[in-house]
Structures are given as C-alpha cells and as structure tokens.
Design a protein around this motif. Structure first.
Motif, PDB file in Angstrom:
ATOM      1  N   LEU A  78       0.843  -1.206   0.000  1.00 23.58           N
ATOM      2  CA  LEU A  78       0.000   0.000   0.000  1.00 23.58           C
ATOM      3  C   LEU A  78       0.876   1.255   0.000  1.00 23.58           C
TER       4      LEU A  78
ATOM      5  N   ALA B 160      -9.047   0.231   0.390  1.00 24.58           N
ATOM      6  CA  ALA B 160      -8.833  -0.992   1.165  1.00 24.58           C
ATOM      7  C   ALA B 160     -10.149  -1.703   1.414  1.00 24.58           C
TER       8      ALA B 160
ATOM      9  N   CYS C 228     -11.157  -4.279   4.403  1.00 29.03           N
ATOM     10  CA  CYS C 228     -10.670  -4.954   5.607  1.00 29.03           C
ATOM     11  C   CYS C 228     -11.791  -5.055   6.629  1.00 29.03           C
TER      12      CYS C 228
ATOM     13  N   ILE D 258      -4.015  -0.377   7.788  1.00 27.80           N
ATOM     14  CA  ILE D 258      -4.344  -0.307   6.370  1.00 27.80           C
ATOM     15  C   ILE D 258      -5.548   0.600   6.141  1.00 27.80           C
TER      16      ILE D 258
ATOM     17  N   SER E 256      -5.302   4.326   3.903  1.00 28.41           N
ATOM     18  CA  SER E 256      -5.921   4.292   2.580  1.00 28.41           C
ATOM     19  C   SER E 256      -6.753   5.549   2.347  1.00 28.41           C
TER      20      SER E 256
ATOM     21  N   VAL F 267     -12.082   3.167   2.386  1.00 27.11           N
ATOM     22  CA  VAL F 267     -12.121   1.788   2.878  1.00 27.11           C
ATOM     23  C   VAL F 267     -13.531   1.236   2.747  1.00 27.11           C
TER      24      VAL F 267
END
Length: 610
Positions: free
Chosen positions: A361, A373, A375, A382, A386, A389
C-alpha cells in the motif's frame, strides 16, 4: 502474530492479563509470559514455553499480586520457542514486551555489548529493554528514555514497558504494529487487538505510528518521540464480547462458518438503495473523476485475501471493464510495477495489519496511486492509510483459517465493482438491478448451503487417511479451488492443490489414481460442458470424485463418489456459495484427524511481519 495485554488500575492485574491473552490465542503463539509490579515495588516475571495453560500452571503455584502488569504471547521470529526467548524481557529495572521485527538489532546488540550489556535470549526484542536502560542512565527520565531508545530502532514495533522505579506508569508505543488502549474508570487497558480488552471497556483509543502512550491510573497522555503532546480521540466499539465466544459450537471456525449469512447481511446493510438500484459506498472518498479516470486497477493481498482478489479480477474486468492485475503483496513489493496516478490500488486484508500488504500500500502511494482498502478491522493501519475503505462487517474472526472474512471480502468486491460500474456507466440498469436482487437473496441461499453440514460430516470419514487432494475449477471457480485447497492444508495438514480444470492435462493428470480424491466445482455456466469433459478424464483414471454443483445431473452422478447440490444464483455470485461446502469439508476432516482447528500449527491470524 504475537499478542500484548497490559493493565494499570485498582484491580488485581493477573486475572485480567491472563483473560486478555486467552482472547488473543487465535493469533497463534509458541510461548507466553507475564510481569507484575508487586506491592513491594519489585517486578516479578513468569514465562513458559507452549500454550497459555503452561503459564497458568506456574501462576497457580506462585501468586503475583499487583495492579500494574503486562503480558505477552510470542510467535517465534528470532530464536526458537523457549522459556529464555519468551517475553517479557528484562534489563535492569526495565521490562518490555514487543510485537514486530527490529531490523537493525544485530548492530544495536553489538553496540550494547560493547557497553557491558549481557543478553539472555536470541531475540531481537530483548535489545529494547537494554536500550531503555542505557538511555535512562543519562536522563533518569522514564518516558524520555523510552523515546530515546525507540528513535534508534529500525523496523516495526508495538511495545509495553514497566519500570520498578516508576510504579504508577505503564508506557506503550507503536510503529507499524497495532496497539489499542482501553479507557476504564480509574484504570487503563492495553491490547494488540480489540478482543483482548473488549470485555472490560468499549471506549478505545488507537495509537498511531510514532506515538507513545503514558498511562497512569487516572491520566492518559500521548506524545511523539520528541515528547510533544499529541491529541487523541476515543472510539466506541459496538462489538459485543459475546461475539468472540463460541456460542455452543465446538470450534470458533465452525461458529464462524455458520455466521456467514449474518455477516453477509451486515456487509450489505446500508449499501444498497433498492428503490434506485444503486450502490452506496460513502467511505470510498474518491471523486467520480478519479474513478472514471483510472485506466488500470491493482488488487493486492496475501493468502485467502489473494484468492478473493482473483475473484475480484473476474468481476471488475467483466462488469466495470477495467484491466486488472492481481498481485501477492510480498511479490508486488519486490518488483518494479508500472503504477501511477491513473492506477487505482485496492488492498485486501482481514486484519488490516498484514505487513506485506501494508508495505505494498505504501509503495503504491509513493508512486502516486490512489489507494482503497477492503478490511474487517476499524482503525487498523491499512484502513487509516488508505484513501477510502470498504469495511467487511464480519465481526471478530477468531479461527486462524479465514471463513466469514473471506465471503464478506467477496461481497465487498461485488459492491465495489457495481459501484465502479455505476460511476463509469459500463453496466445497463437492468443488469445492475439483476445483480442487486441476487445479492439481497444471498444470506438466505447461504443458509441453504449450510444445511449440507451434517451430510459433509458423514461423507468425509473414508478420506481421513488421504495424503493428497486435488481441487478443480474453471473461470471464477478456479480461485475457489485454490481457497478450498488452502483451507484443507491449513487445518487438516493434508497436502492439497487447487488447479484450473482446463490445465489438468498439463501436469496434474499424472497424479490421478484410485487413491486421489478430486473435488470438482461443476457450476452450470458457460464452461459447464468443459468441466464435465475434465470429470470424464478424472473418472477414466480412477480418481475419487467429489462434485459440488448447482444442478442435479444424472451423468455427473454416475461419475461421482460424493455429490453435493447447492442452490443457484447469478454466476458472478456463485463463488460465495461454492466456497462454503469446501470450508465444511476442511473443517470436518480436521476434526476427524484431531488437529487444533482454531490454532493450526505454525500459523498466525494476523501476519504482522514479513
């Protein structure tokens, strides 16, 4: 990977620390330890190789009273599993627990040895305690000594530190490894993951890289490595502690397999406007001009998440009409990808802390690419690094082998693809409406697939002693073949290989005989006839054929030892349904073999080192 738990307050600390470590067992570990500051202002440490039960046996024989403590479960990186290498590590009056990797530890160790420091372990982590001790000699300032030591480290760390000269202070810091603080009434909790402390507080503070937390019983300060105060905000975690319990299931993995209808429904919730047949992804935070201007997309992940990315390639290229490259994060990092501001990068990670994915990333960002992302963990590294997300609302996933996180990642990829197609106008309204209707039906269809549980359990016994399995699929079912094989390897320790069915003749066909179970994903789509031909080739060589299909075909039944029928849905969504029988197959074989299903050997839930 390793787990950290800490406490400062008014309660006896040992039960709290042990409870927290037990809730982190899912991360995988090979030893455990605890350090408590006793009423006599002495730091007392116990460590044990093996499972947490070994440490608990020692604690039953030696009481450790005290209201300030840290604990740790270790997954070996430097030095074999042993009591000497277990955390906490001590130097003088300082005790440290550490997650991560110190890349320059050998240089630092040589420097410290030259100053008379003696080391008791083979770990990189022990040097941190010695660095703090050395810095303390200069300043007699505990926080300043910790900051000075951390400035010398190159690599990743999450640490918690105690000092016998400062009985009212617990210090924690992070750089590249997760650490969360829990705020109680006149007390603070510390954990490397939310479940460790969630039963005590829902009020959480997430440390950022380069931050140091100074925790006293009635006060929290967060500073940078120069001692400057840093602002912070607390967040309320909505997970219930009961979500991390087994709820009557024999294993967390089985519970999480059966939680998939709810997890899918939760991931869809609030993201579909049924009236307008539109996808709503408010957290993407990229402009329409950015999304319409990209000319290539990179999907980057590791392990199970990489298999989700492979499915995503089929979805995005077909529906959003953008070329997609899929990379294993650890490989992406060490090649020279042609990436720029017109290349959208989408990273996928259950934990949001996967070290290789996080590094990929960061590499993409340095080359000017916008980064999104997928997640499962709010405020993970992360997610925070980002541009946007898409959270998979799977809830805590305790079993090391991913199940509900995988299927919700597939859901997130479908949502993202439809959103992208919506922005780029590459999909007719009728096509989008058809897919959205199919999405809304998925939780019910997954419930139907789960009804195969008992039949699969009864089916697998004859294959208990199989040494190998071959999984075959075509098109978007090929990544599911890979995922099914991975699940079997992870928890049953049976060698398994996933392969494109059309490639079988280019090698794997040599393995097929009457002792080889071959599981085939035979979905009624454009490649169905081709898969049937591949099945004939397996049958002609005596392979023991398992079939997972959405149609009841008499010709296929004549070839199969085992035949599992699942409901049908839109072909782009079939990978979600076909993955579930493969999860159940792996689970029940592992149970028959007597393996540690939730914590398979050598594996960890969150791989936070390279």
């Amino acid at each position: 990977m390793c787990g950290i738990v800490g406490y400062i307050g008014h309660q006896q600390a040992v039960p709290l620390i042990v409870d927290g470590l037990r809730r982190l067992e899912y991360r995988g570990y090979d030893s455990a330890g605890i350090c408590v500051l006793g009423p006599d202002q002495q730091l007392k440490t116990l460590r044990a190789k093996g499972k947490l039960a070994q440490l608990e046996q020692q604690l039953a024989q030696q009481a450790l009273p005290g209201t300030l403590a840290i604990g740790h479960t270790r997954w070996a990186t430097h030095g074999k599993p042993s009591e000497d290498n277990a955390h906490p590590h001590r130097a003088g009056g300082f005790v440290v627990v550490h997650n991560g990797i110190i890349e320059n530890y050998l240089v630092l160790k040589q420097q410290l040895s030259a100053h008379g420091h003696q080391f008791r372990s083979q770990t990189d982590s022990e040097i941190i305690a010695h660095l703090i001790e050395e810095a303390y000699k200069q300043s007699a300032d505990f926080p300043a000594a910790v900051c000075q030591a951390l400035k010398q480290l190159r690599g990743t760390y999450a640490i918690a530190v105690l000092c016998d000269q400062h009985p009212d202070l617990l210090i924690a810091a992070r750089n590249g490894s997760p650490l969360v603080l829990g705020n109680g009434e006149g007390e603070f909790f510390l954990g490397s993951d939310i479940p460790a402390i969630l039963s005590h507080t829902r009020d959480m503070i997430f440390l950022n890289d380069g931050e140091v937390a100074l925790l006293r019983r009635a006060e929290l300060q967060i500073v940078d490595l120069d001692g400057n105060r840093r602002p912070y905000q607390s967040k309320t975690i909505t997970w219930s502690p009961l979500m991390a319990e087994k709820s009557g299931y024999r294993h967390f993995m089985l519970k999480e397999i059966h939680e998939q209808p709810r997890a899918i429904a939760d991931t869809l919730a609030g993201r579909i406007s049924e009236n307008k047949a539109e996808i709503i992804l408010n957290d993407i935070q990229l402009s329409t001009s950015c999304l319409t201007g990209i000319d290539r997309l990179y999907l980057i992940a590791c392990g199970t998440s990489w298999h989700a990315a492979l499915v995503g390639k089929f979805l995005i290229e077909k529906l959003a009409r953008i070329p997609v490259e899929v990379d294993i994060a650890s490989e992406f990092r060490y090649r020279d990808p042609l990436i720029n501001s017109r290349c959208l990068t989408l990273v996928i990670s259950q934990s949001g802390e996967t070290a290789d994915t996080l590094a990929a990333l960061r590499q993409a960002r340095t080359q000017g690419a916008p980064v999104l992302a997928i997640c499962n963990v709010v405020e993970s590294s992360i997610a925070r690094e980002s541009d946007g997300v898409i959270y998979t609302h799977a809830g805590p996933e305790i079993g090391v082998a991913s199940t509900k996180a995988f299927t919700t990642q597939l859901i997130a990829l479908v949502l993202f693809t439809l959103f992208l197609a919506q922005q780029r106008k590459t999909l007719a309204d009728s096509q989008r409406q058809e897919l959205i209707a199919a999405l809304m039906s998925l939780p019910r269809l997954v419930e139907e697939v789960l009804q195969l549980d008992e039949a699969i359990e009864q089916t697998v016994r004859p294959y208990l002693h199989a040494r190998d399995f071959l999984y075959l699929g075509r098109g978007n079912q090929y990544p599911i073949a890979l995922e099914g094989a991975l699940k079997l390897k992870e928890i049953s320790y049976i060698h398994a290989e996933g392969y494109p069915a059309g490639e079988m003749k280019h090698g794997p066909i040599a393995l097929i005989d009457e002792d080889l179970p071959v599981l085939v994903l035979a979905i009624k789509n454009a490649t169905f006839a081709k898969v049937c031909a591949n099945l004939e080739e397996v049958h002609a060589r005596g392979g023991q054929i398992f079939i997972v299909s959405d149609c009841d075909c008499s010709d296929l039944r004549a070839l199969a030892r085992e035949y599992f029928i699942i409901p049908t849905t839109h072909d782009d969504l079939m990978p979600i349904l076909t993955s579930i029988p493969l999860q159940l197959l792996a689970y029940h074989l592992a149970v028959l073999k007597g393996t540690d299903v939730d914590q398979p050997r050598n594996l960890a839930k969150s791989v936070t080192v390279e």
